[in-house]
Scaffold this active site. Sequence first.
Site: not given
Length: 298
Positions: A148, A172, A244, A247, A270, A279
């Site tokens: 990210r 995150k 992004h 990514r 994730h 994806y």
Amino acid sequence: MNWQTYIKSYQSYLKIERGLSKNTIDNYTFDIERLILFLEANHIEISPVKITEETLQQFVYSVSKEVNPRSQGRIISGLKSFFSYLIFEDYRTDNPLTLIESPRIGRKLPDTLSLAEIDAIIDAIDLSTPEGERNRAILETLYSCGLRVSELVALKISDLFFEEGFVKITGKGNKQRFVPIGSTTQKIILDYHNLVRVHLHIQKGHEDTLFLNRRGRQLTRAMIFTIIKDLTVKIGLNKTISPHTFRHSFATHLLENGADLRSIQLMLGHESITTTEIYVHLDRTHLTQIMNTFHPRK
């Protein structure tokens, strides 16, 4: 207890118990404050413990006239989380948003770049300047590690474990993960570090930050957007891309070349594999080949 007291308690829960970042907590809080403004505008005096489904339905209807369905869904989701917390703390016995459905929206599929397009963007960088060496290292790192943009600008020299072939990423909620990094990208980062970064006058507090601006300070996320935008204009690429996009391309190319979703999930950081599954749609041919090769009833 008034609304603000409950909100402060909820914020502490999000920070301490769930380990969420300040930006995420602010977003959750904004949803609640929007509800409070609605109550005040309509002269409705009621606590979060007593508020009813009917009142919340009125609020959601009001919001639907002001924001798009995606934003409306996010607000409903944020409020559901708040009321679930109140149940968790025994302030309420029910969630008044349980029967209020989020609007149906199509999932926006991510844009991706082909390997040729990524090469063209990186090849367009002017390596005769110190910033060019830095920008090449930035884009190679974005694509090679699937980071990210917030993770990229916060990357530290002490996070580089090149002998082991990994970089440590803080994602995150301050969750950390180790991501493999190839020898080519390692060399490009070392070239930037040893030939460019060493000549900068580094500002106090940024001594360990890997990617710096000309003033020796950490780059902003906006600067990374600008670097990429300028390069796409330079090569005439007719796509709207962002950091992004690199990514998404990282994950897509791994999938196309046979990586499993669980491994991609771990590298992307994730929390849920459901997020990673976005994806899958990008290479139906690859999935068909896997089915035909490995399924017993092909």
